[in-house]
Write an enzyme that holds these catalytic residues in place. Structure first.
Site, PDB file in Angstrom:
ATOM      1  N   SER A  33     -23.365  37.869 -20.282  1.00 40.79           N
ATOM      2  CA  SER A  33     -22.717  36.705 -20.866  1.00 40.79           C
ATOM      3  C   SER A  33     -21.271  36.643 -20.404  1.00 40.79           C
ATOM      4  O   SER A  33     -21.017  36.597 -19.207  1.00 40.79           O
ATOM      5  CB  SER A  33     -22.825  36.759 -22.398  1.00 40.79           C
TER       6      SER A  33
ATOM      7  N   HIS B  21     -25.612  33.618 -19.724  1.00 45.14           N
ATOM      8  CA  HIS B  21     -25.290  32.519 -20.634  1.00 45.14           C
ATOM      9  C   HIS B  21     -24.325  31.562 -19.938  1.00 45.14           C
ATOM     10  O   HIS B  21     -23.173  31.889 -19.702  1.00 45.14           O
ATOM     11  CB  HIS B  21     -24.661  33.046 -21.925  1.00 45.14           C
TER      12      HIS B  21
ATOM     13  N   ASP C  83     -27.218  39.760 -27.552  1.00 42.32           N
ATOM     14  CA  ASP C  83     -28.432  39.215 -26.957  1.00 42.32           C
ATOM     15  C   ASP C  83     -29.061  40.222 -25.996  1.00 42.32           C
ATOM     16  O   ASP C  83     -28.374  40.863 -25.208  1.00 42.32           O
ATOM     17  CB  ASP C  83     -28.097  37.917 -26.203  1.00 42.32           C
TER      18      ASP C  83
END
Length: 366
Positions: A184, A211, A307
């Site tokens: 991310s 992301h 995540d």
């Protein structure tokens, strides 16, 4: 006063008077940040930074400005001793996405999409997202400064975690492997240090969830492909996974891996965001639960939140996995790898520059 309690000085750089007012209004309501200067274009921002580079902690920068775009300004300030984190705030223009990728590759902290209209700019969603990124940038800046002052304490992490491996044979056929990676904030920079080091003939396909908003993942894939011997592309719905290919999950969609006629294909869906994420790494990993790969090499890189860990936990219950996490020192944000490390599932903790070699060593080359 501790570093984490200090007020953070903010420089706003935007050619739109409306956005300057909106950003100032959002920041004025937060006690941790203070707008100390406002620049209406890149030239003014450059003059302010040159005059007092140590004045700013956070710089909010519009990327597409008429006199000087973000990359030009970044190039001009790259040789200045600037102790600040830079967050890009700009509209999503597909044709210019590659320039944003270059900026993220060169160390810009993060990117926040500018709302399409005034009502969205005044809405809670944009305000919360902006302040979330600013808080994260401020924490990262504090940690860097604490390291410099030799007051930053960290948990020592061994490179190899000595833990018994449970061998699961259910569903396994042959020796086929797959690499599944999650990242991310700071991911583009990390991927530019990892992917170009992968061998062209890697003996496994690799799927990456980074992301990123819609419109940017294709540019990320193109940039990585330019730099790498291995083939890198944005994932397409229905395509069959091939060894020696890196697939970047498409921004704004969820990615699942599905078996069809003995082969694994990519399935892109418009299912809702999970934990605010689309693509979401947990969904990618969960789609591999019960798959017939002999082993899944799971890699978790820099990023906020956690995540990937929940999905890998589910995958580990039924499938063979080997897992690698990026170490704290080389992360832009030590969030996702920290959560994964604390889960007890990590086999190796490595600096970003060593992860490509570990992947190639584990899955082999053809």
């Amino acid at each position: 006063m501790g570093l984490r309690k200090m007020l953070k000085n903010v420089l706003i750089v935007d050619d739109s008077a409306l956005m300057r007012r909106v950003l100032s209004g959002i920041i004025d309501k937060n006690k941790r940040f203070k707008v100390v200067d406002i620049a209406r274009n890149g030239s003014m921002a450059l003059s302010l930074i040159e005059a007092n580079p140590r004045k700013y902690d956070i710089i909010l920068m519009d990327f597409f400005m008429p006199d000087m775009n973000g990359n030009i300004l970044l190039q001009k300030i790259s040789n200045i001793s600037l102790d600040a984190e830079i967050i890009l705030i700009s509209g999503i223009i597909k044709e210019d996405a590659m320039e944003v990728i270059h900026a993220l590759e060169n160390g810009v902290f993060d990117f926040v999409a500018k709302p399409n209209d005034f009502s969205q700019a005044k809405g809670e969603h944009f305000s919360e997202k902006l302040l979330e990124r600013m808080e994260l940038a401020a924490n990262t800046l504090d940690e860097k400064r604490q390291r410099t002052l030799n007051t930053f304490k960290r948990v020592e992490q061994p490179n190899i975690i000595n833990k018994p491996k449970e061998i699961k044979q259910k569903g396994v056929v042959g020796g086929e492997k797959i690499v599944a990676l999650a990242c991310s904030t700071g991911g583009p920079k990390a991927l530019h240090q990892l992917v170009p080091k992968l061998p062209k003939n890697l003996d496994a396909p690799m799927v990456i969830v980074q992301h990123m908003p819609k419109g940017f993942t294709n540019s990320l894939a193109e940039r990585l492909n330019e730099m790498s011997e291995i083939y890198v592309k944005e994932a397409e719905d229905g395509e069959v996974l091939k060894k020696g290919t890196v697939y970047i999950a498409k921004g704004g969609l969820q990615l699942r891996l599905m078996e069809s006629k003995g082969k694994y294909t990519i399935k892109l869906t418009e299912e809702p965001a999970r934990n605010g994420l689309r693509p979401c790494a947990d969904i990618m990993y969960e789609s591999l639960v019960g798959s017939r790969f002999a082993e899944t090499v799971c890699v978790v890189l820099t990023g906020m939140g956690g995540d990937g860990t929940a999905g890998i936990k589910q995958l580990n219950k039924k499938n063979n996995i080997y897992s690698i996490a990026q170490n704290a020192e080389t992360c832009t944000v030590y969030g996702m790898p920290k959560v994964f490390f604390e889960s007890g599932l990590a086999d190796e903790i490595l600096p970003i520059q060593d992860i490509a070699g570990a992947i190639a060593k584990h899955v082999g080359v053809r």
